[in-house]
Scaffold this motif. Structure first.
Motif, PDB file in Angstrom:
ATOM      1  N   LEU A 354       0.849  -1.181   0.000  1.00 14.46           N
ATOM      2  CA  LEU A 354       0.000   0.000   0.000  1.00 14.46           C
ATOM      3  C   LEU A 354       0.892   1.241   0.000  1.00 14.46           C
ATOM      4  N   LEU A 355       0.496   2.279  -0.742  1.00 14.56           N
ATOM      5  CA  LEU A 355       1.239   3.532  -0.752  1.00 14.56           C
ATOM      6  C   LEU A 355       0.428   4.629  -0.080  1.00 14.56           C
ATOM      7  N   TYR A 356       1.123   5.460   0.704  1.00 13.33           N
ATOM      8  CA  TYR A 356       0.493   6.629   1.323  1.00 13.33           C
ATOM      9  C   TYR A 356       1.327   7.856   0.975  1.00 13.33           C
ATOM     10  N   PHE A 357       0.639   8.939   0.641  1.00 10.55           N
ATOM     11  CA  PHE A 357       1.294  10.203   0.300  1.00 10.55           C
ATOM     12  C   PHE A 357       0.995  11.201   1.415  1.00 10.55           C
ATOM     13  N   ALA A 376      -2.983  14.480   0.653  1.00 12.62           N
ATOM     14  CA  ALA A 376      -2.649  13.135   1.109  1.00 12.62           C
ATOM     15  C   ALA A 376      -3.589  12.129   0.457  1.00 12.62           C
ATOM     16  N   GLN A 377      -3.091  10.913   0.290  1.00 12.28           N
ATOM     17  CA  GLN A 377      -3.939   9.877  -0.308  1.00 12.28           C
ATOM     18  C   GLN A 377      -3.325   8.500  -0.070  1.00 12.28           C
ATOM     19  N   PHE A 378      -4.179   7.497  -0.003  1.00 13.18           N
ATOM     20  CA  PHE A 378      -3.757   6.101  -0.053  1.00 13.18           C
ATOM     21  C   PHE A 378      -3.956   5.612  -1.480  1.00 13.18           C
ATOM     22  N   VAL A 379      -3.026   4.825  -1.971  1.00 16.61           N
ATOM     23  CA  VAL A 379      -3.148   4.213  -3.287  1.00 16.61           C
ATOM     24  C   VAL A 379      -2.888   2.720  -3.144  1.00 16.61           C
ATOM     25  N   GLY A 380      -3.831   1.931  -3.621  1.00 13.38           N
ATOM     26  CA  GLY A 380      -3.669   0.486  -3.578  1.00 13.38           C
ATOM     27  C   GLY A 380      -4.451  -0.211  -2.490  1.00 13.38           C
ATOM     28  N   VAL A 391      -1.115   1.957   9.213  1.00 18.01           N
ATOM     29  CA  VAL A 391      -0.075   2.617  10.009  1.00 18.01           C
ATOM     30  C   VAL A 391       1.286   2.430   9.343  1.00 18.01           C
ATOM     31  N   VAL A 392       1.572   1.203   8.885  1.00 14.64           N
ATOM     32  CA  VAL A 392       2.849   0.946   8.205  1.00 14.64           C
ATOM     33  C   VAL A 392       2.957   1.803   6.945  1.00 14.64           C
ATOM     34  N   ALA A 393       1.864   1.910   6.194  1.00 11.72           N
ATOM     35  CA  ALA A 393       1.884   2.710   4.969  1.00 11.72           C
ATOM     36  C   ALA A 393       2.149   4.182   5.274  1.00 11.72           C
ATOM     37  N   VAL A 394       1.592   4.679   6.373  1.00 16.43           N
ATOM     38  CA  VAL A 394       1.849   6.070   6.764  1.00 16.43           C
ATOM     39  C   VAL A 394       3.328   6.238   7.114  1.00 16.43           C
ATOM     40  N   TYR A 395       3.894   5.302   7.881  1.00 20.69           N
ATOM     41  CA  TYR A 395       5.324   5.347   8.186  1.00 20.69           C
ATOM     42  C   TYR A 395       6.145   5.364   6.888  1.00 20.69           C
ATOM     43  N   GLU A 396       5.793   4.468   5.964  1.00 23.50           N
ATOM     44  CA  GLU A 396       6.541   4.384   4.714  1.00 23.50           C
ATOM     45  C   GLU A 396       6.390   5.661   3.888  1.00 23.50           C
ATOM     46  N   GLY A 397       5.193   6.236   3.873  1.00 25.79           N
ATOM     47  CA  GLY A 397       4.980   7.467   3.116  1.00 25.79           C
ATOM     48  C   GLY A 397       5.827   8.611   3.639  1.00 25.79           C
ATOM     49  N   ILE A 398       5.920   8.728   4.961  1.00 25.94           N
ATOM     50  CA  ILE A 398       6.773   9.764   5.562  1.00 25.94           C
ATOM     51  C   ILE A 398       8.242   9.505   5.194  1.00 25.94           C
ATOM     52  N   ALA A 399       8.626   8.229   5.171  1.00 25.04           N
ATOM     53  CA  ALA A 399      10.002   7.872   4.810  1.00 25.04           C
ATOM     54  C   ALA A 399      10.281   8.152   3.338  1.00 25.04           C
ATOM     55  N   PHE A 400       9.310   7.869   2.450  1.00 25.94           N
ATOM     56  CA  PHE A 400       9.494   8.171   1.030  1.00 25.94           C
ATOM     57  C   PHE A 400       9.652   9.680   0.805  1.00 25.94           C
ATOM     58  N   ALA A 401       8.861  10.478   1.527  1.00 26.42           N
ATOM     59  CA  ALA A 401       8.985  11.927   1.407  1.00 26.42           C
ATOM     60  C   ALA A 401      10.371  12.379   1.860  1.00 26.42           C
TER      61      ALA A 401
END
Length: 522
Positions: A354-357, A376-380, A391-401
């Motif tokens: 899952l992706l989070y922006f 902000a948005q979830f994709v997938g 929650v994991v997707a939110v963590y990952e989205g912050i890390a991708f940013a």
């Protein structure tokens, strides 16, 4: 050891106000804090009561000194830092002219939309900083159009830390780090009136205060304030750099081994590099470029509008759901308890599904790109996704940013971390794997205050250089390097390319959604 061996730092952050006492060698001696108060408006306004901010900070100093009475005989200096950007107007008598516009205020986005691409390019080429709604210069242009009477009544435009420094000393001033990226020719290291001219606010240039050098200049504590606090009249007061620079210093951005990349995960996500010499304007311009020590040390940083604010949003949704279903009174737990529960839940969440922006704030995003329409948005999302996965997707989205920003600054060999979110073991490992480089977490709880006090320690001559101070203040407070997992890093590299592509493709939709808002959002 000097007779007066203690530095007290005020750090007026976005969510919390803090007063912290440090020994000149870096040990934290005492601390107290209070919640900050922001006023949110439906039009994108995020304001702060200036008088209340000063009253709260003065009360914190009283608490700190009363709890540790010995500090009064030990204090060598006060240091002040705080949230950056924003507009804190005072009149000729030094009184606030209305509430402060904070860096979160998004109303000036319309000002940027109205500028031509050529004008934006010219301003950014001068300042080395991407034009965004948080900047005081842009907010002054918005005020000139919508609240011109406030500018007419104003004698100076300060930032948060400048306002507190003024109340402590009576001196109208701003520090080098913040003034240069807002109004300066950053390559030349001088203020430049072209910025105000290009924004159509030439008369507002009179509001820009004198520029102070944090490592060299200091003021004296006002007599009335000194008597109120039972401190020596004339006690040195150092106007420290903007809080993100102080947080990086407190997290270990400089020491005897050199300069180090940093990420600070507070309300916003700030990703920073110190560089030797005078600043070089990047091409294309992204983030902020400024001076720390003129001619010797410069700073580049990119700041995501929302880091832990994304977790706050998710926490609020969970609390609402718990209240709706009366889930064993979990809605009555404190914010800290609920966020800790979400972090534990993340240990069971799945990654790479899952992706989070994390472009959550109504004013859009300012780094690594400027887009006031970003959302902000979830994709997938799938039917089998759980709250833990979100929650994991939110963590990952912050890390991708964060990765998006660090790649624009130049891939580092190691990154030093601070901020509340960086204390999460799950988030630290995700971040390390996303970045693909080792990370180290600073164990100092109050890195912003520590950085301000460290600057004061150099200013007072306790240390000859920031590097010497960094060795003493952070050298023993860094965790061992946390290595990335090569397999997970490879998966995250693929996810990151998808993340970037979706963000680029989403821009037209974000713009269309803003049009549907009917002007209720900035």
């Amino acid at each position: 050891m000097p007779d007066r061996d203690t530095i007290i730092a005020l750090d007026a952050g976005t969510t919390t106000l803090k007063a912290v006492a440090f020994a000149w060698t870096g040990e934290e001696l005492a601390a107290c804090s209070a919640a900050n108060r922001l006023r949110y408006g439906g039009d994108g306004a995020v304001e702060q009561d200036m008088a209340q901010t000063w009253t709260s900070c003065l009360a914190l100093l009283h608490r700190l000194l009363d709890d540790r009475a010995d500090l009064r005989n030990r204090v060598a200096a006060l240091a002040v830092t705080g949230q950056g950007d924003g507009t804190w107007l005072i009149d000729a008598a030094g009184s606030p002219v209305g509430p402060a516009l904070t860096w979160l205020d998004g109303r000036a986005a319309e000002t940027i939309r109205a500028l031509s691409p050529a004008t934006i390019h010219d301003i950014e080429a001068i300042t080395g900083t991407a034009l965004n709604p948080s900047l005081q210069s842009v907010q002054l242009a918005w005020l000139q159009r919508h609240q011109p009477e406030r500018l007419t009544r104003s004698a100076a435009a300060l930032h948060c830390k400048d306002w507190l420094h003024f109340r402590l000393t009576g001196m109208v001033a701003s520090d080098l780090t913040e003034t240069m990226f807002t109004y300066g020719d950053v390559a030349a290291g001088t203020l430049d009136g072209r910025v105000a001219d290009l924004l159509g606010i030439p008369k507002a240039a009179r509001l820009v205060p004198a520029m102070r050098r944090p490592l060299a200049d200091r003021a004296a504590l006002d007599g009335a304030v000194a008597r109120d606090l039972s401190l020596p009249e004339g006690l040195p007061v150092v106007l420290a750099p903007i809080d993100v620079v102080c947080s990086a210093l407190g997290a270990g951005a400089i020491d005897g081994n050199g300069l180090h990349a940093c990420s600070i995960f507070g309300s916003a996500g700030v990703h920073l590099r110190l560089e030797p010499g005078s600043p070089v304007v990047p091409n294309p311009v992204a983030g902020y470029t400024t001076h720390l020590a003129p001619g010797a040390l410069s700073v580049r940083y990119l700041s995501n509008m929302a880091a832990s604010l994304n977790l706050d949003w998710l926490d609020e949704l969970v609390a609402q759901a718990a209240a709706l279903f009366d889930a064993h009174g979990s809605a009555q737990k404190s914010r800290t308890e609920r966020l800790a529960a979400l972090d534990r839940l993340a240990m069971t969440g799945r990654s790479a599904t899952l992706l989070y922006f994390p472009y959550l704030f109504p004013g859009g995003e300012r780094a690594p790109f400027v887009n006031p329409d970003a959302r902000a948005q979830f994709v997938g999302l799938r039917r089998d996704h759980t709250l833990a996965d979100l929650v994991v997707a939110v963590y990952e989205g912050i890390a991708f940013a964060a990765k998006d920003c660090h790649l624009r600054l130049g891939r580092p060999s190691e990154i030093r971390l601070s901020g509340g979110l960086a204390r999460s073991e799950r988030f630290q490992q995700i971040l390390t794997d996303v970045l693909g480089v080792p990370t180290r977490h600073c164990l100092c709880e109050e890195t912003g205050a520590a950085g301000a006090a460290m600057v004061a320690a150099v200013n007072l001559g306790f240390f000859g250089t920031l590097a010497h101070a960094g060795d003493a203040w952070t050298g023993s407070r860094l965790t061992p390097p946390r290595p990335p997992d090569p397999k997970r890093s490879g998966t995250y590299d693929t996810m990151f390319e998808i993340y970037r592509a979706v963000a680029t493709a989403s821009s037209p939709a974000w713009s269309a959604l803003r049009q549907l808002d009917g002007g209720t959002q900035p």
